[in-house]
Design a protein around this motif. Structure first.
Motif, PDB file in Angstrom:
ATOM      1  N   ALA A 161       9.427   3.691  16.003  1.00 58.99           N
ATOM      2  CA  ALA A 161       8.708   3.940  17.266  1.00 58.99           C
ATOM      3  C   ALA A 161       7.601   4.968  17.059  1.00 58.99           C
ATOM      4  N   ASN A 162       7.894   6.007  16.281  1.00 56.62           N
ATOM      5  CA  ASN A 162       6.907   7.045  16.013  1.00 56.62           C
ATOM      6  C   ASN A 162       5.713   6.488  15.238  1.00 56.62           C
ATOM      7  N   LYS A 163       6.003   5.697  14.195  1.00 58.41           N
ATOM      8  CA  LYS A 163       4.920   5.129  13.388  1.00 58.41           C
ATOM      9  C   LYS A 163       4.103   4.114  14.206  1.00 58.41           C
ATOM     10  N   THR A 164       4.771   3.354  15.063  1.00 62.23           N
ATOM     11  CA  THR A 164       4.055   2.389  15.900  1.00 62.23           C
ATOM     12  C   THR A 164       3.043   3.102  16.797  1.00 62.23           C
ATOM     13  N   ALA A 165       3.462   4.232  17.344  1.00 62.47           N
ATOM     14  CA  ALA A 165       2.570   5.008  18.206  1.00 62.47           C
ATOM     15  C   ALA A 165       1.399   5.580  17.412  1.00 62.47           C
ATOM     16  N   ILE A 166       1.673   6.077  16.224  1.00 66.36           N
ATOM     17  CA  ILE A 166       0.605   6.634  15.378  1.00 66.36           C
ATOM     18  C   ILE A 166      -0.406   5.547  15.019  1.00 66.36           C
ATOM     19  N   PHE A 167       0.099   4.356  14.657  1.00 66.05           N
ATOM     20  CA  PHE A 167      -0.791   3.260  14.295  1.00 66.05           C
ATOM     21  C   PHE A 167      -1.673   2.867  15.483  1.00 66.05           C
ATOM     22  N   ALA A 168      -1.114   2.892  16.675  1.00 68.90           N
ATOM     23  CA  ALA A 168      -1.859   2.505  17.873  1.00 68.90           C
ATOM     24  C   ALA A 168      -2.943   3.519  18.214  1.00 68.90           C
ATOM     25  N   ASP A 169      -2.698   4.799  17.912  1.00 66.15           N
ATOM     26  CA  ASP A 169      -3.625   5.866  18.286  1.00 66.15           C
ATOM     27  C   ASP A 169      -4.700   6.112  17.244  1.00 66.15           C
ATOM     28  N   ASN A 170      -4.587   5.545  16.074  1.00 66.49           N
ATOM     29  CA  ASN A 170      -5.540   5.831  14.997  1.00 66.49           C
ATOM     30  C   ASN A 170      -6.124   4.545  14.438  1.00 66.49           C
ATOM     31  N   GLU A 171      -7.440   4.438  14.532  1.00 72.12           N
ATOM     32  CA  GLU A 171      -8.093   3.220  14.075  1.00 72.12           C
ATOM     33  C   GLU A 171      -8.083   3.107  12.564  1.00 72.12           C
ATOM     34  N   ASN A 172      -8.277   4.222  11.875  1.00 70.50           N
ATOM     35  CA  ASN A 172      -8.305   4.232  10.417  1.00 70.50           C
ATOM     36  C   ASN A 172      -7.345   5.283   9.874  1.00 70.50           C
ATOM     37  N   ILE A 173      -6.547   4.885   8.900  1.00 65.14           N
ATOM     38  CA  ILE A 173      -5.626   5.807   8.227  1.00 65.14           C
ATOM     39  C   ILE A 173      -5.861   5.689   6.730  1.00 65.14           C
ATOM     40  N   SER A 174      -5.994   6.826   6.081  1.00 66.40           N
ATOM     41  CA  SER A 174      -6.155   6.845   4.629  1.00 66.40           C
ATOM     42  C   SER A 174      -4.955   7.566   4.018  1.00 66.40           C
ATOM     43  N   VAL A 175      -4.328   6.934   3.034  1.00 63.43           N
ATOM     44  CA  VAL A 175      -3.161   7.521   2.373  1.00 63.43           C
ATOM     45  C   VAL A 175      -3.425   7.532   0.869  1.00 63.43           C
ATOM     46  N   ASP A 176      -3.413   8.703   0.273  1.00 62.75           N
ATOM     47  CA  ASP A 176      -3.573   8.838  -1.182  1.00 62.75           C
ATOM     48  C   ASP A 176      -2.330   9.489  -1.767  1.00 62.75           C
ATOM     49  N   ILE A 177      -1.898   8.979  -2.903  1.00 69.02           N
ATOM     50  CA  ILE A 177      -0.677   9.476  -3.554  1.00 69.02           C
ATOM     51  C   ILE A 177      -1.015   9.914  -4.975  1.00 69.02           C
ATOM     52  N   SER A 178      -0.458  11.048  -5.371  1.00 70.85           N
ATOM     53  CA  SER A 178      -0.644  11.546  -6.739  1.00 70.85           C
ATOM     54  C   SER A 178       0.620  12.270  -7.184  1.00 70.85           C
ATOM     55  N   ASN A 179       0.660  12.597  -8.471  1.00 74.18           N
ATOM     56  CA  ASN A 179       1.757  13.386  -9.042  1.00 74.18           C
ATOM     57  C   ASN A 179       3.117  12.753  -8.756  1.00 74.18           C
ATOM     58  N   LEU A 180       3.221  11.440  -8.937  1.00 75.46           N
ATOM     59  CA  LEU A 180       4.478  10.735  -8.660  1.00 75.46           C
ATOM     60  C   LEU A 180       5.493  11.020  -9.762  1.00 75.46           C
ATOM     61  N   LYS A 181       6.688  11.411  -9.341  1.00 75.69           N
ATOM     62  CA  LYS A 181       7.798  11.646 -10.266  1.00 75.69           C
ATOM     63  C   LYS A 181       9.055  11.040  -9.667  1.00 75.69           C
TER      64      LYS A 181
END
Length: 372
Positions: free
Chosen positions: A338-358
């Protein structure tokens, strides 16, 4: 008639004692004790090709080895386990003894698990060169060849190179080879599927009465343990790859493959060998070997792919695809969705970058992943 026979011989280019499925590139040696011939095969993926051959000497007595000093060459599936150059042999035994073995020797793992269960004795079965002055037409049980021939094939021999020793090789056409190969693969996958799904009755039917493993358990103890594990861990995943199959003319059979095993109690990976013996017309598992390898090597690409696909689902704001990465047992899953659904609805663009994966194994089949 001569042309017909020649065409038939030309067509049968495959040796049915060596088969594969998705195999890594490697070489396999096939030795015939009656025609006294050695073949070097290159195996890759699902295919094989005969790239070299040579005349050999085998045991002074006919038939397969059963007891020490019987002068026979064992028939079965073996692996090269060592290498000694002529200089090493001279240092170890002196010039006179080393000279008998030519330019090099390759000890095998005779007696293999089947030999031990069948109480076959003896040791020191090698593939080696020859004394140039030798006139004897046979060995005491080893497979020997002229130094020039051994020198030619040596670059393709390494530790764990399979060496299949049989009285006469089974030569097949391409069509015959594929049919035989599919039958053996079908049997292997039926056994793995029964183990994976907890089909105990089907699994049990594949176990030889004389079963004995590296843990020295007998058939009854082995089946009891497997049944208990099937009941305790029904949700498991067993996958195999890099499959090699060595049928010894309907006498014995070896499956050699890499296995990944994942259950609530254990995650493991390594090379496995199934040794089977024909019992009443059916191949049955009589022993097995497991050579463990770091499971991290196997899991690394899957971990990286999981995180990357999860990142893309989040960034694309695809809630259905995103939540597919969350277990039904995820704590507070409904609230999280429910929380993620609301965030997706309120934000037109989302950028996610991942680094230093262990990541690390965290007990059982759990993995702990951290990243920035």
């Amino acid at each position: 008639i001569v042309l017909t026979v020649a065409a038939f011989a030309e067509e049968k280019k495959y040796i049915g004692n060596v088969m594969s499925s998705g195999a890594e590139d490697h070489y396999t040696i096939v030795v015939e004790t009656v025609p006294k011939k050695l073949y070097l095969l290159r195996v890759s993926g699902d295919n094989q090709s005969i790239i070299d051959s040579a005349d050999v000497l085998t045991g002074r007595e006919g038939g397969s080895k059963t007891i020490q000093n019987d002068g026979k060459t064992p028939e079965g599936v073996y692996y090269i386990i060592d290498y000694m150059s002529d200089s090493e042999m001279r240092r170890k035994w002196g010039q006179d003894v080393a000279y008998k073995y030519g330019i090099a020797s390759f000890p095998t793992n005779y007696p293999n698990p089947i030999d031990k269960i069948m109480r076959r004795t003896g040791y020191g079965i090698w593939l080696h060169g020859l004394d140039p002055d030798r006139h004897k037409p046979a060995t005491e049980g080893c497979v020997a060849m002229q130094n020039t021939d051994l020198e030619r094939i040596m670059p393709n021999i390494s530790m764990e190179t399979p060496i299949v020793i049989i009285n006469n090789a089974l030569f097949l056409t391409a069509e015959e080879y594929q049919e035989e190969r599919e039958e053996h693969l079908k049997d292997l996958y039926t056994f793995i599927k029964a183990w994976n799904s907890g089909d105990y009755d089907t699994f049990k039917a594949y176990i030889h009465p004389k079963y004995s493993s590296y843990a020295a358990v007998n058939q009854a103890a082995y089946l009891a343990k497997k049944k208990s594990l099937m009941e305790s861990y029904p949700d498991k995943q067993i996958s195999i790859e890099n499959i090699n199959i060595y049928p010894q003319n309907e006498v014995t059979l070896v499956y050699d493959f890499d296995q990944f095993y994942c259950a609530d109690n254990l995650v493991s990976y390594g090379n496995k060998k199934f040794y089977l013996v024909n019992e009443d017309g059916t191949d049955k598992l009589i022993s097995e070997e497991m050579d463990p390898a770091p499971v991290q090597t196997y899991l690394q690409p899957y971990i990286e792919a999981f995180v990357e696909e999860w990142r893309q689902a989040w960034q694309s704001q695809d809630i259905e695809k995103y939540m597919a990465y969350y277990s039904p047992r995820f704590s507070g899953r409904n609230q999280w969705e429910a929380n993620k659904t609301a965030i997706f609805a309120d934000n037109e663009n989302i950028s996610v970058d991942i680094s230093n994966l262990k990541w690390e194994l965290a007990g059982g089949n759990n993995v702990r992943i951290t990243f920035t």
